[in-house]
Design a protein around this motif. Structure first.
Motif, short mmCIF file in Angstrom:
data_model
loop_
_atom_site.label_atom_id
_atom_site.label_comp_id
_atom_site.label_asym_id
_atom_site.label_seq_id
_atom_site.Cartn_x
_atom_site.Cartn_y
_atom_site.Cartn_z
N ARG A 1 -38.99 1.34 -41.02
CA ARG A 1 -37.50 0.89 -41.35
C ARG A 1 -36.62 0.33 -40.35
O ARG A 1 -35.94 -0.79 -40.46
CB ARG A 1 -36.80 2.31 -41.73
CG ARG A 1 -35.20 2.29 -42.02
CD ARG A 1 -34.63 3.53 -42.29
NE ARG A 1 -33.44 3.91 -42.65
CZ ARG A 1 -32.82 4.05 -43.77
NH1 ARG A 1 -33.57 4.06 -44.76
NH2 ARG A 1 -31.47 3.75 -43.97
N MET A 2 -36.98 0.81 -39.19
CA MET A 2 -36.20 0.22 -37.81
C MET A 2 -36.96 -1.21 -37.41
O MET A 2 -36.25 -1.87 -37.00
CB MET A 2 -36.14 1.45 -36.93
CG MET A 2 -35.18 2.56 -37.20
SD MET A 2 -34.83 3.76 -35.84
CE MET A 2 -36.16 4.80 -36.06
N HIS B 1 -37.85 -2.99 -39.55
CA HIS B 1 -37.13 -4.14 -40.54
C HIS B 1 -35.80 -4.70 -39.97
O HIS B 1 -35.33 -5.77 -40.06
CB HIS B 1 -37.04 -3.51 -41.94
CG HIS B 1 -36.42 -4.44 -42.86
ND1 HIS B 1 -37.03 -5.85 -43.07
CD2 HIS B 1 -35.61 -4.59 -43.84
CE1 HIS B 1 -36.40 -6.30 -44.22
NE2 HIS B 1 -35.58 -5.56 -44.52
N ARG C 1 -41.16 3.96 -53.44
CA ARG C 1 -40.02 2.99 -52.95
C ARG C 1 -38.90 3.77 -52.47
O ARG C 1 -38.18 3.10 -51.66
CB ARG C 1 -39.65 2.65 -54.44
CG ARG C 1 -38.77 1.44 -54.47
CD ARG C 1 -39.19 0.02 -54.26
NE ARG C 1 -38.31 -0.85 -53.32
CZ ARG C 1 -38.27 -1.99 -52.86
NH1 ARG C 1 -39.23 -2.85 -53.55
NH2 ARG C 1 -37.48 -2.57 -52.06
N GLY D 1 -39.14 2.31 -47.61
CA GLY D 1 -39.37 1.48 -49.00
C GLY D 1 -37.82 1.39 -49.44
O GLY D 1 -37.40 0.38 -50.29
N GLN D 2 -36.87 2.11 -49.07
CA GLN D 2 -35.31 1.90 -49.52
C GLN D 2 -34.88 0.53 -49.05
O GLN D 2 -33.99 0.41 -50.08
CB GLN D 2 -34.60 3.18 -49.07
CG GLN D 2 -34.78 4.34 -49.58
CD GLN D 2 -34.08 5.42 -48.44
OE1 GLN D 2 -33.00 5.01 -48.05
NE2 GLN D 2 -34.76 6.49 -48.40
N VAL D 3 -35.26 0.30 -47.91
CA VAL D 3 -34.38 -0.83 -47.43
C VAL D 3 -34.97 -2.22 -47.11
O VAL D 3 -34.23 -3.36 -46.91
CB VAL D 3 -33.76 -0.55 -46.23
CG1 VAL D 3 -33.07 0.79 -46.18
CG2 VAL D 3 -34.90 -0.28 -45.01
N ILE D 4 -36.17 -2.24 -47.60
CA ILE D 4 -37.10 -3.48 -47.32
C ILE D 4 -37.31 -4.03 -48.74
O ILE D 4 -37.68 -3.64 -49.73
CB ILE D 4 -38.53 -3.15 -46.86
CG1 ILE D 4 -38.18 -2.56 -45.24
CG2 ILE D 4 -39.40 -4.41 -46.64
CD1 ILE D 4 -39.21 -2.19 -44.38
N ALA D 5 -37.14 -5.47 -48.94
CA ALA D 5 -37.48 -6.35 -49.97
C ALA D 5 -38.78 -6.35 -50.48
O ALA D 5 -39.12 -6.23 -51.69
CB ALA D 5 -36.54 -7.72 -49.72
N GLU E 1 -29.26 1.05 -40.13
CA GLU E 1 -29.22 2.03 -39.12
C GLU E 1 -28.20 3.03 -39.50
O GLU E 1 -28.43 4.21 -39.04
CB GLU E 1 -28.82 1.35 -37.94
CG GLU E 1 -29.78 0.42 -37.51
CD GLU E 1 -31.41 1.01 -37.10
OE1 GLU E 1 -31.37 2.13 -36.85
OE2 GLU E 1 -32.38 0.47 -37.81
N ARG F 1 -32.98 -14.59 -55.36
CA ARG F 1 -33.71 -13.99 -54.46
C ARG F 1 -34.06 -14.48 -53.20
O ARG F 1 -34.19 -13.81 -52.08
CB ARG F 1 -34.94 -13.35 -55.26
CG ARG F 1 -35.87 -12.26 -54.79
CD ARG F 1 -35.16 -10.98 -55.08
NE ARG F 1 -35.29 -10.13 -53.89
CZ ARG F 1 -35.06 -8.96 -53.67
NH1 ARG F 1 -34.80 -7.97 -54.77
NH2 ARG F 1 -35.31 -8.09 -52.54
N ILE G 1 -33.11 -7.68 -48.48
CA ILE G 1 -32.37 -6.55 -48.97
C ILE G 1 -33.08 -6.11 -50.21
O ILE G 1 -33.65 -6.72 -51.11
CB ILE G 1 -31.01 -6.92 -49.34
CG1 ILE G 1 -30.18 -7.25 -47.98
CG2 ILE G 1 -30.31 -5.74 -50.08
CD1 ILE G 1 -28.64 -7.56 -48.26
#
Ligand SMILES: Nc1ncnc2c1ncn2[C@@H]1O[C@H](COP(=O)(O)OP(=O)(O)O)[C@@H](O)[C@H]1O
Ligand SMILES: Nc1ncnc2c1ncn2[C@@H]1O[C@H](COP(=O)(O)OP(=O)(O)O)[C@@H](O)[C@H]1O
Ligand SMILES: [Mg+2]
Ligand SMILES: [Mg+2]
Lengths: 388, 388
Positions: free
Chosen positions: A17-18, A20, A37, A42-46, B25, B37, B45
């Motif tokens: 995450r960090m 990204h 996801r 997975g929440q924040v990456i496209a 963050e 996209r 995102i």
């Protein structure tokens, strides 16, 4: 041609995450192999591919550009298979095994002359007994593989307790080793980044404060440290990175102890080959964060400056407590921000669970005592919704 | 209950992209209304809804949590409709109109006593002639709406040229105004963030270096600035934020000029109500970046410290030139990193096009001259693949 460079990260935790965060700014496409996801990353990456890091087909499906990791659990044989496919994998399997297997690591470090406590592999109760005797009962028993956050580390108080533990664990097929229990005065962490083509940059050595085998705080730089010893720690980390051929970020966890003459010395505890909890402070206290540096290093890009931007930066982990307070986390964050406008809050998008790392705070300042107090207080409130 | 707070951003450019960096963050879910996209923000995102910001149904589909913007082009009536639906919109339409319409802004600023150059709405060639005479031919003609990066600003050299321009533009239905052309010595930018509940925090005033109507550099803090005038600029920005009820980041673009006594004075040029190009330096030179602060402000969270972390930070834009060099951008980035380990590179994932903002660099240092030289050199290389 302006093709966007891609780094594929295996593993969907807060480290990915960090990464990204930094990949966005560097203009690097971060592609993720995630188990879910709604995982932290997975929440924040496209660009997410769902799959299992233990499955070679999934690894092959996701791998694009340079492959790197959020954890060290990808089977070595899969990494070799990817490399045979022509894919760049950093860190490579030969280096990574030293972060996967504590016995392999100890043997390798001994071979290159790095200071390590006395150790031995333990395949039987007899091995355990012999090791107990050789270190006068000062035994730390460890699972050589699969441990984390203190799970997989035991301090038996008697030979009987050791024997019982060893019998039980060997019965469960847990591979074991013994180390001398080091009477350390504190734990340190020396982080470096190294590129495949050889450039290495060490950050300042930090103090890593542990509670029950989990890192709770990191103080950068390590307060009151002997300058010569600090230099030694940096050069030791550089040497380990070089000799093991590490690529990306390497964290060398160290014990600081006093020798017979009362002089401070260090011994290596363990290695991690990825951004590390004790390097989170670099996000807000350093010209180049460990996450940016890792992305630069694994792509063999030139490394960034590692100067600190404040006299001291303290990181405190937000570790889930026994129960999640009623006050919602977003409200806790607001109260912390209200009291401490200088605190940098980092949350991982994870649900609350006892002992789980769900975030951290970074605080920069002039004085260790004051800065540490603020970091602790903020982290404590985020966990408990109570002021210390 | 630990529901993740959501901020919905309308608009898919680099500002939304860099908000995501901070949202990750902070543990804030950033939801995006994107036109494509593969837009700058859409690429990176996870929570993206494709749609058109001019379409109320699309706005309704995406809106969750607090709604904010990457640009000021959402029609005012749609914002009112969202608010009627019960959605929090920051900045709100009453404030935002002052960033959408330069004539409305001039009238409002005059009303609250902020310094502005003499101006007039222009509905006819006769209006234009009268304005020309009233300012002795020192005319800056502007489209009141829709301009950016100097598109929509003209400096006619004769009354005839002005008349021709006005006739042509009015024929194309471009709404017009005239301002006195200010003989400024430089341009400044005063950024503040304001929360709905009233807290306001101003950053240090920066010098904004423009070329052909586009910002090319920002120097923080503005070098050699009179301390009293710098304070005045900050309090002016705070006053404007308060009186206009701005929520989120407000950028007040200023002209610095010398009055009859040769004393430095300022007049407001225009307002932006979102993170602004002249605030990008805060990503690497300030405790709280404008992107984090914007997310905090629109959610009515307490604002963060705005202390600088270095004596000077210079931002230089990477603006597409006449042709994209053969050397791929990633290779240009490597060469810049090789030469300047202190440079922070920020790329927007955009294709190269003449005059287009495709990225920026931030450099912190001790001396303005040296730091500026490095920032310029790095940005120039990223554009041209040539060293200055
Ligand atoms: N040989 C040792 N002597 C004393 N304490 C130790 C020893 N090895 C580990 N520990 C303690 O246990 C913690 C966790 O051990 P470590 O090997 O780092 O496992 P993990 O993989 O869980 O981080 C260390 O940070 C240290 O506090
Ligand atoms: N009244 C004026 N006098 C002198 N120069 C001006 C004036 N108004 C604008 N300019 C110049 O044109 C640039 C762009 O004008 P501005 O109104 O900010 O338009 P934009 O919306 O394109 O940024 C300014 O940054 C400044 O350099
Ligand atoms: Mg450890
Ligand atoms: Mg402008």
């Amino acid at each position: 041609m302006n093709a966007t460079p891609t780094v594929t990260v295996i593993g969907d935790g807060q480290l990915a995450r960090m990464m990204h965060t930094e990949a966005i700014e560097l203009g690097v496409n971060l592609r993720l192999l995630a188990g879910a996801r709604d995982s932290s990353a997975g929440q924040v990456i496209a660009d997410v591919v769902l799959g299992d890091y233990r499955n070679l087909d999934d690894l092959r499906k996701v791998a694009e550009g340079v492959v790197t990791f959020d954890h060290e659990h990808v089977p070595t044989e899969h990494l070799h298979a990817l490399i045979d496919d022509g894919i760049a994998v950093h860190p490579g399997p030969e280096a990574l095994v030293n972060a996967q297997d504590k016995l392999v690591m100890r043997e390798k470090l001994q071979e290159i002359g790095a200071p390590v406590p006395p150790f031995a592999g333990i395949q039987s109760v007899a091995d355990a007994d012999a090791f107990w005797d050789s270190v006068d009962g000062e035994v730390c028993l460890k699972a050589t593989r699969g441990g984390y956050d203190g799970h997989g580390v035991w301090f038996p108080k008697s030979k009987e307790e050791l024997e019982g533990l060893v019998e039980k664990l060997l019965g469960e097929n847990v591979p074991l080793m013994g180390e001398q229990k080091v009477p350390f005065v504190r734990e340190l962490s020396a982080l470096v980044a190294r590129r495949p083509s050889g450039e290495v940059r060490p950050w300042r050595v930090v103090e890593s404060v542990q509670r029950d085998g989990i890192c709770v705080e990191a103080i950068a730089p390590a307060p009151g440290m002997d300058a010569g010893l600090a230099d030694y720690c940096q050069s030791l980390a550089v040497k380990i990175a070089d000799e093991l051929g590490v690529t990306g970020v390497l964290a060398v966890e160290l014990f600081e102890y006093l020798d017979e003459d009362g002089m401070p010395q260090v011994a290596v505890n363990e290695l991690a080959m990825r951004p590390h909890n004790t390097g989170h402070w670099t996000q807000d206290g350093c010209v180049t964060s460990q996450f940016e540096q890792h992305l630069r290093a694994v792509q063999d890009w030139p490394l960034g400056d590692v100067d600190q931007t404040a006299p001291v930066t303290v990181m405190a982990n937000v570790l889930g407590g026994d129960e999640d307070p009623e006050l919602p986390m977003a409200q806790r964050v607001r109260e912390v921000m209200e009291r401490y406008p200088q605190v940098k809050v980092h949350l991982y998008g994870k649900t609350y669970r006892a002992g789980r790392k769900i975030g951290h705070v970074n605080v920069s300042g002039q004085s260790v005592v004051k800065t540490r107090e603020i970091a602790r207080s903020a982290a404590h409130f985020l966990v408990t919704a109570q002021w210390l």
